[in-house]
Design a protein around this motif. Structure first.
Motif, PDB file in Angstrom:
ATOM      1  N   TRP A 197      -7.294 -36.095  32.830  1.00  0.00           N
ATOM      2  CA  TRP A 197      -6.449 -35.136  32.031  1.00  0.00           C
ATOM      3  C   TRP A 197      -5.934 -35.783  30.534  1.00  0.00           C
ATOM      4  O   TRP A 197      -5.913 -36.952  30.397  1.00  0.00           O
TER       5      TRP A 197
ATOM      6  N   TYR B 249     -14.625 -29.482  29.208  1.00  0.00           N
ATOM      7  CA  TYR B 249     -12.937 -29.425  28.529  1.00  0.00           C
ATOM      8  C   TYR B 249     -12.409 -27.953  29.281  1.00  0.00           C
ATOM      9  O   TYR B 249     -12.874 -26.919  28.522  1.00  0.00           O
TER      10      TYR B 249
ATOM     11  N   ILE C 243      -9.255 -26.037  28.797  1.00  0.00           N
ATOM     12  CA  ILE C 243      -8.031 -25.947  28.075  1.00  0.00           C
ATOM     13  C   ILE C 243      -6.633 -25.516  29.174  1.00  0.00           C
ATOM     14  O   ILE C 243      -6.916 -24.418  29.575  1.00  0.00           O
TER      15      ILE C 243
ATOM     16  N   ALA D  96      -5.486 -21.677  26.059  1.00  0.00           N
ATOM     17  CA  ALA D  96      -5.379 -21.899  27.776  1.00  0.00           C
ATOM     18  C   ALA D  96      -6.178 -21.176  28.334  1.00  0.00           C
ATOM     19  O   ALA D  96      -6.157 -19.878  27.861  1.00  0.00           O
TER      20      ALA D  96
ATOM     21  N   THR E 276      -3.066 -29.565  26.344  1.00  0.00           N
ATOM     22  CA  THR E 276      -3.489 -30.286  27.362  1.00  0.00           C
ATOM     23  C   THR E 276      -4.857 -29.540  27.893  1.00  0.00           C
ATOM     24  O   THR E 276      -5.227 -28.465  27.956  1.00  0.00           O
ATOM     25  N   TRP E 277      -5.731 -30.484  28.477  1.00  0.00           N
ATOM     26  CA  TRP E 277      -6.842 -30.177  29.098  1.00  0.00           C
ATOM     27  C   TRP E 277      -7.421 -30.919  29.936  1.00  0.00           C
ATOM     28  O   TRP E 277      -6.780 -32.238  30.228  1.00  0.00           O
TER      29      TRP E 277
END
Length: 136
Positions: A44, A65, A67, A85, A108-109
């Motif tokens: 993460w 990845y 998202i 996202a 964040t991914w």
């Protein structure tokens, strides 16, 4: 093998990830020894608004990845691709890649790292050798 359970509580703070200025956050959720198949890791990661994960190349693994939150620009071999996202980006073997947070919230991914075919063969041969009584 017991089930692997992980969370994103208390991630590591990383300064200058892949040669970029600034801060990011990272946590390894599972490593090769806890996974079956040609998996290297599940991780993460997060960037603050304006944050950058510098461009870099993997020669042994490819990364997926996914998202989770926010929006940004994925840099792939010198080209910019908007991401948000829900998007999935494949960073194939030898692909120069980086990620820039262009949004107003934390980006964040989830990183799913898989070994390439040659490395998978080496790992498999090593495991076979160990199972047949050879040195580790």
């Amino acid at each position: 093998m017991s089930p692997v359970v992980a969370d994103v509580v208390d991630p590591s703070t990383v300064h200058g990830v892949h040669g970029a200025d600034g801060v990011s956050w990272w946590k390894c959720l599972a490593r090769r020894n806890d996974l079956f198949g040609s998996w290297e890791a599940v991780e993460w990661a997060a960037l603050p608004p304006g944050g950058l994960s510098g461009e870099h190349v993997h020669t042994r693994t490819e990364e997926l990845y996914f998202i989770l939150t926010g929006s940004g620009v994925m840099l792939l071999d010198g080209r910019e691709h908007p991401v948000r996202a829900g998007d999935l980006v494949v960073n194939g073997l030898g692909t120069r890649h980086g990620l820039l947070n262009t949004g107003a919230e934390r980006l964040t991914w989830l990183v799913i790292e898989v070994v390439g075919p040659l490395t998978a063969t080496v790992y498999s041969e090593h495991q076979e050798h160990v199972e047949n009584g050879g040195p580790r």
